[in-house]
Write a protein that holds these residues in place. Structure first.
Motif, short mmCIF file in Angstrom:
data_model
loop_
_atom_site.label_atom_id
_atom_site.label_comp_id
_atom_site.label_asym_id
_atom_site.label_seq_id
_atom_site.Cartn_x
_atom_site.Cartn_y
_atom_site.Cartn_z
N HIS A 31 56.49 67.61 25.00
CA HIS A 31 57.42 66.50 25.23
C HIS A 31 56.84 65.42 26.14
N LEU A 35 58.56 61.65 26.93
CA LEU A 35 59.06 61.50 28.29
C LEU A 35 58.37 60.36 29.02
N TYR A 38 60.02 57.23 27.86
CA TYR A 38 61.33 57.09 28.49
C TYR A 38 61.21 56.62 29.94
N CYS A 39 60.34 57.27 30.69
CA CYS A 39 60.17 56.90 32.10
C CYS A 39 59.57 55.49 32.23
N VAL A 53 56.77 61.68 35.11
CA VAL A 53 56.67 62.76 34.13
C VAL A 53 56.00 63.98 34.76
N THR A 56 58.53 65.65 36.72
CA THR A 56 59.45 66.31 35.80
C THR A 56 58.88 67.65 35.34
N TYR A 78 64.94 65.83 29.64
CA TYR A 78 65.42 64.46 29.83
C TYR A 78 66.37 64.38 31.03
N ALA A 81 64.02 64.32 33.99
CA ALA A 81 63.32 63.04 34.05
C ALA A 81 64.24 61.91 34.49
#
Length: 346
Positions: A31, A35, A38-39, A53, A56, A78, A81
């Motif tokens: 992932h 991720l 997203y971050c 990440v 995370t 998620y 994160a």
């Protein structure tokens, strides 16, 4: 994941090798790319995103034995994160592009001393955040959602609104899934999404453009013409490829220019040191980009190029080459000519 990878190879109680730990590490690492994307959308910095990440992954590894599986592993990651990003965003200044801070400069404006790195939205390599294979429609949305203008628009949102909008509109999570992740209600999520959409609409910087498509023959030809014109420093040829309202920006400096005439005038004046440059292709923020080296082979800028209607509409030059060139896998000195097709196509 260096930290978790090392932990995965650590001996368990009794001294037996933790071979079985390799599977959790692999499941977490699967992932990492999404991720990071997203971050990056949350934070506006490739370096902060990678740090987020990594944190995370470390938190997930330490808590993995307590993961009960009531939600999917992806949802759990998620959630972690999101909390990491929200913590990082507490009290922080929103990142921006030069055009978000002031009106266009004139060619004669002093360039200034530059603002700190934390002031700017930075570029990110496509390979760090985009899947190499997948549904073409989803890939197009993913490309558009890392466009620099869209990342800039996201920074206008309050952090929790930002998370809601990304999860709902970029990642296509349901309102109930987002509510569970945030420990909120569906009504609260829907309200946050509505406010986020209104803010983006008012800013005029949302994802209004058509999603970026893989470079076709015409776009490839335009990029080749741009590279040829820039490397030869041929102002007539650059005139032919630049849009009349094209922009030039150069973080960490706040100065930016609008209009082909001013850009060409700048290149012939303060930007004259670009003559003799070499451009090495990369992919950045869902767009074509180039590592720019001066005539002596030294790094000068990481360019991210926007195009529309058969013309170059934006030259976004990031001057922090000490950090950006290694991030994009660019050599510390120019090592010879290269073609643009393999690196700029997708």
């Amino acid at each position: 994941m260096s930290g978790a990878g090392a932990a995965g190879r650590a001996p368990v109680a009794g001294g037996a090798p933790a071979v079985e730990a390799a599977e959790p590490v692999e499941r977490l690492e699967a992932h990492r790319s999404e991720l990071t994307g997203y971050c990056y959308r949350m934070l506006g910095s490739a370096f902060e995103a990678e740090d987020a990440v990594q944190e995370t992954m470390v938190r997930a590894w330490r808590s993995y034995e307590r993961f009960e599986g009531r939600a999917s592993l992806r949802s759990w990651l998620y959630r972690i994160a999101t909390n990491v990003c929200l913590d990082l965003l507490k009290g922080s200044q929103r990142r921006a592009r030069p055009m978000d801070l002031a009106s266009p400069s004139s060619v004669d404006s002093p360039i200034g001393t530059g603002l700190p790195e934390a002031a700017w939205i930075g570029p990110i390599p496509d390979q760090r955040v985009l899947a190499s294979a997948g549904d073409p429609a989803e890939t197009a949305v993913a490309r558009e959602s890392i466009r620099l203008a869209f990342i800039s628009a996201l920074q206008r949102l309050a952090p929790r609104q930002r998370a809601v909008l990304i999860l709902r509109e970029v990642l296509s999570w349901s309102a109930s899934e987002v509510a569970e992740l945030l420990g909120s209600s569906v009504a609260s999520v829907n309200s946050a999404l509505q406010r986020a959409r209104a803010t983006l609409a008012a800013s005029g910087d949302g994802a209004a453009e058509a999603p970026a498509q893989p470079l076709d023959d015409a776009q490839q030809a335009l990029l080749r013409r741009y590279v040829d014109a820039f490397e030869r420093f041929d102002m007539d040829a650059l005139t032919a490829v630049l849009h009349e309202d094209s922009t030039l920006s150069m973080p960490p400096y706040a100065l930016w220019l609008r209009g082909r005439a001013d850009i060409l005038k700048w290149l012939l004046g303060p930007g004259g040191g670009c003559e003799g440059s070499h451009l090495v292709p990369v992919r950045a923020n869902g767009r074509a980009g180039f590592g720019q080296y001066r005539a002596d082979g030294k790094p000068w800028a990481l360019q991210v190029i926007e195009t529309a209607d058969g013309r170059v509409t934006a030259l976004q030059s990031f001057l922090d080459t000490e950090r950006l060139f290694p991030l994009f896998g660019l050599p510390p000195r120019y090592e010879g000519p290269t073609g643009i097709s393999s690196a700029s196509a997708s």
